[in-house]
Design an enzyme around this catalytic site. Sequence first.
Site, PDB file in Angstrom:
ATOM      1  N   ASP A 143      -0.393   4.149 -10.821  1.00 49.70           N
ATOM      2  CA  ASP A 143       0.231   3.213 -10.548  1.00 49.70           C
ATOM      3  C   ASP A 143      -0.290   3.033  -8.999  1.00 49.70           C
ATOM      4  OD1 ASP A 143       3.022   2.008 -11.255  1.00 49.70           O
ATOM      5  OD2 ASP A 143       2.459   1.842  -8.989  1.00 49.70           O
ATOM      6  N   HIS A 164       0.031 -14.543  -7.114  1.00 50.95           N
ATOM      7  CA  HIS A 164       0.020 -13.495  -8.446  1.00 50.95           C
ATOM      8  C   HIS A 164      -0.770 -13.724  -8.766  1.00 50.95           C
ATOM      9  CE1 HIS A 164       4.000 -12.026  -9.171  1.00 50.95           C
ATOM     10  NE2 HIS A 164       4.755 -13.596  -8.274  1.00 50.95           N
ATOM     11  N   ASP A 180      -3.641 -10.492 -10.623  1.00 52.91           N
ATOM     12  CA  ASP A 180      -3.895 -10.696 -11.429  1.00 52.91           C
ATOM     13  C   ASP A 180      -5.640  -9.836 -12.098  1.00 52.91           C
ATOM     14  OD1 ASP A 180      -2.139 -11.399 -12.847  1.00 52.91           O
ATOM     15  OD2 ASP A 180      -2.359 -13.412 -13.483  1.00 52.91           O
ATOM     16  N   GLU A 233       1.552  -3.291 -12.722  1.00 54.40           N
ATOM     17  CA  GLU A 233       0.980  -2.118 -12.142  1.00 54.40           C
ATOM     18  C   GLU A 233       0.487  -1.027 -12.883  1.00 54.40           C
ATOM     19  OE1 GLU A 233       4.443  -1.909  -9.490  1.00 54.40           O
ATOM     20  OE2 GLU A 233       3.522  -3.864 -10.512  1.00 54.40           O
TER      21      GLU A 233
END
Length: 300
Positions: free
Chosen positions: A175, A188, A192, A218
């Site tokens: 994570d 964002h 990405d 994630e």
Amino acid sequence: MVLKLRDFRLIVEHASDAIMVTEAAPYRAPGPKIVYVNQAFCQLCGYEKSEILGRNPRFLQGPQTDQAMLHDIRTGLELARPLRMQLLNYHKSGRSYWVEMSIMPLHDDQGLVSHFVAIERDVTHWHSVQDALYLLAVTDELTGLPNRRMFAELGNKYLHLAHRQKTPLSVVMLDLDHFKLVNDRFGHQMGDSLLRVVGRVLSQGIRESDVAGRLGGEEFGLLLPETSQEEALQVIYRVQAILDGACRAASLPTAACVTLSVGLAMLSAKDKVLDDILHRADEALYTAKKLGRNRVEISH
């Protein structure tokens, strides 16, 4: 007007569907022999008639031809019943192609089965479309890695194989630490970009036999077959090292170069499905987060 035999021969010879006629027996090797093919059949498989007649249809089969389907065909021939199926064959050039095939028995004057006729149609394009649709359904669009569905499918196969062969299987949950802050601060699009970098890093850090997947958000996962706990830790440390350099190489802001929290679990005799191991790996990942992040925890 009554059609004559030669008219039927012309119709069959110039039909767009591939047509093959074989002797009825023997059902198993070395027979039955092919006694007739039309021009469409030659175009489909790439062989001339002189290269086909007298041979067994098995010469068109190859390593990926479904053996269970071949067993069903043999059973159907022995019972002299009509069959309809799709089968993977191989062209003279070596490429594979799919045919939709109907097989029917032909009877002689005494009512006995003397031959079988197979009418075939090339359905390779249909299979290509289906394969492409399936790939879209099981691939994460952003990273190109297997998504959770494919990860689970492969994981369960690896689990059953490991139990059968009594070999280790390591399952890793990863994570990205503070990923929400990256999205909040840089947007964002930057998030990405970071996820794509992580996807590339995971692909680079594992072997061909391993699987890396994006499980959502994630969160990522690794399937490491025939891998001990010590070997799995080496893979994790290698991924962490590659990630650090990859973020800089991708010109990401320093604040967007996050670390990884990792949970590792090993296959146990009690594990029946992948979710059993994933649950333990997820608990170890939660512990890593709780203890300060950027660390590896092992489920015991």
